[in-house]
Design an enzyme around this catalytic site. Structure first.
Site, PDB file in Angstrom:
ATOM      1  NE  ARG A 176      12.428 -11.217  38.622  1.00  0.00           N
ATOM      2  CZ  ARG A 176      13.522 -10.576  38.987  1.00  0.00           C
ATOM      3  NH1 ARG A 176      13.883  -9.498  38.376  1.00  0.00           N
ATOM      4  NH2 ARG A 176      14.273 -11.025  39.962  1.00  0.00           N
ATOM      5  CB  THR A 177       6.599 -12.576  41.835  1.00  0.00           C
ATOM      6  OG1 THR A 177       7.508 -13.347  41.070  1.00  0.00           O
ATOM      7  CG2 THR A 177       5.217 -13.169  41.711  1.00  0.00           C
TER       8      THR A 177
ATOM      9  CE  LYS B 111       0.879 -11.273  67.441  1.00  0.00           C
ATOM     10  NZ  LYS B 111      -0.359 -10.489  67.343  1.00  0.00           N
TER      11      LYS B 111
ATOM     12  NE  ARG C 252       7.405 -15.933  45.311  1.00  0.00           N
ATOM     13  CZ  ARG C 252       8.297 -15.535  44.421  1.00  0.00           C
ATOM     14  NH1 ARG C 252       9.457 -15.051  44.806  1.00  0.00           N
ATOM     15  NH2 ARG C 252       8.034 -15.606  43.129  1.00  0.00           N
TER      16      ARG C 252
ATOM     17  CG  HIS D 200       6.347 -18.964  40.043  1.00  0.00           C
ATOM     18  ND1 HIS D 200       5.298 -18.065  40.058  1.00  0.00           N
ATOM     19  CD2 HIS D 200       7.468 -18.221  40.215  1.00  0.00           C
ATOM     20  CE1 HIS D 200       5.782 -16.849  40.237  1.00  0.00           C
ATOM     21  NE2 HIS D 200       7.094 -16.914  40.327  1.00  0.00           N
TER      22      HIS D 200
HETATM   23  C1  NCD Z   1      11.484 -17.329  40.137  1.00  0.00           C
HETATM   24  C2  NCD Z   1      10.918 -17.914  41.403  1.00  0.00           C
HETATM   25  O1  NCD Z   1      10.674 -17.190  42.359  1.00  0.00           O
HETATM   26  O2  NCD Z   1      10.707 -19.122  41.388  1.00  0.00           O
HETATM   27  N1  NCD Z   1      11.504 -15.938  40.144  1.00  0.00           N
HETATM   28  C3  NCD Z   1      10.418 -15.236  39.723  1.00  0.00           C
HETATM   29  O3  NCD Z   1       9.372 -15.321  40.284  1.00  0.00           O
HETATM   30  N2  NCD Z   1      10.544 -14.520  38.605  1.00  0.00           N
HETATM   31  C4  NCD Z   1      12.779 -17.916  39.732  1.00  0.00           C
HETATM   32  C5  NCD Z   1      13.900 -17.951  40.714  1.00  0.00           C
HETATM   33  O4  NCD Z   1      13.797 -17.455  41.840  1.00  0.00           O
HETATM   34  O5  NCD Z   1      14.938 -18.497  40.346  1.00  0.00           O
END
Ligand code: NCD
Length: 358
Positions: A54-55, A83, A104, A132
């Site tokens: 999603r993100t 590396k 991320r 997040h």
């Molecule tokens: C969340 C995350 O990655 O923290 N997902 C997201 O970004 N929508 C929630 C999750 O993974 O449970």
């Protein structure tokens, strides 16, 4: 213009700035044609050291809809990470190519490190079990769209409150609004971390902690469900024991108010049964769509801030962060333990607090 160069934690944006993002996101949603070339010639670098559907897609869709382009990786195995390249070096390097970074990382504080070395804005798209903030913008924008406000709300948050980074960011961001009350629903083992409980106490936030959905569902405007974060457990049997602790089903929904909503950052596992998807109060799929508009607004605003040369040279502090999942321990970044109260120290990267008596 935003005051911050990067979005690493929810407090990097003031309440007023978040309001401005809502206004811009509303306009983008209503008049998308006006923005199709807004980021022409701009490049986003997406560094995903941890899985994401999603993100990552939401950021890429956002940038593409603004007429910008995206480079990056979603599998660190295909990058120089294998590396042994540090986050700091990768951020410096990408600053030379792109205009904005989205990162991320499984280690807490990694995007913070990137922001200290990057000349271009960095967006934290999730760092370990820590924060997040763009999911929080998505969550707030959903509430703003549904209720017309982000204040005067009772928000029940259910599931993995210990490792759930979306939970940590949401609590910190919402604590600044008037008349917000939290009901935190979790098993004993998955309650919110110590630093967050302290944060709520320091900020006089109204919160209660309960164990059952039935103890909260009739009282809330928002029921925010979360997944038990399997990847953060060091003991798989502990995960197995807790994974099905919560299931929101049609029976429980009967106890809820007519005008409440159910939210979830997704992905969902079994904590919301499929029958709830057809209940008009279920908002989690629309919530994901709002995420794209608010990210478009954020990208536009951060690109306005643009390039700022960085020459970071931090002096290490005497005490060390004890969090094994903190980036400073993995990559030998200068320790930054700040005294927050007598004998209490907090890590600048991951917020982990330690009590040190000499
Ligand atoms: C969340 C995350 O990655 O923290 N997902 C997201 O970004 N929508 C929630 C999750 O993974 O449970």
């Amino acid at each position: 213009m935003l005051k911050t160069h990067s979005l690493i934690e929810p407090q990097d944006l003031s309440v007023e700035e978040i309001e401005e993002l809502f206004t811009l996101a509303d306009d983008i949603k209503n008049r998308p044609g006006l923005y199709i070339n807004a980021c022409e010639g701009k490049l986003m670098g997406t560094l995903f050291y941890e899985p994401s559907t999603r993100t990552r897609l939401s950021f890429a869709s956002a940038m593409n809809r603004l007429g910008g382009r995206v480079v990056g990786f979603s599998d660190p195995g295909s990058s120089s990470v294998t590396k042994g390249e540090t986050v700091a070096d990768t951020a410096r390097m990408l600053s030379a190519y792109a205009d904005i970074i989205v990162m991320r990382h499984p280690y807490e504080g990694a995007p913070k490190v990137a922001s200290l070395y990057s000349d271009i804005p960095v967006i934290n798209a999730g760092d370990g079990g820590h924060n997040h903030p763009t999911q929080t913008l998505t969550d707030l924008y959903t509430m703003h769209t549904v209720f017309g406000r982000t204040s005067d709300l009772t928000v029940a948050i259910c599931g993995d409150l210990k490792f759930g980074r979306t939970v940590h960011s949401l609590i910190q961001a919402m604590s600044r609004y008037e008349n917000v009350r939290f009901i935190l629903i979790s098993p004993e083992e998955l309650r919110v971390p110590r630093y967050l409980r302290q944060f709520m106490k320091d900020n006089k936030v109204d919160f209660t902690e309960v164990e059952k959905i039935e103890d909260a569902i009739a009282d809330c405007d928002v029921l925010y469900m979360t997944r038990i974060q399997r990847e953060r457990f060091s003991d798989e049997s502990e995960y197995e024991r807790l994974k099905d602790f919560y299931v929101l089903d049609g029976e429980k929904m009967k106890l809820a108010r007519e005008n409440m909503i159910v939210m979830h950052p997704l992905p969902r596992v079994k904590e919301i049964s499929r029958e709830v998807d057809y209940d008009p109060r279920a908002r989690y799929f629309r919530q994901a769509r709002y995420g794209m508009f608010i990210r478009m607004a954020l990208i536009l605003k951060l690109l306005e801030v643009g390039y700022q040369p960085k020459q970071t040279r931090l002096t290490p502090t005497k005490y060390h962060c004890k969090n094994p999942r903190c980036i400073c321990n993995l990559e030998n970044e200068p320790q930054q333990m700040m005294e927050i109260a007598p004998n209490e120290y907090r890590c600048l990267y991951c917020d982990y607090t330690v009590h040190i008596e000499e």
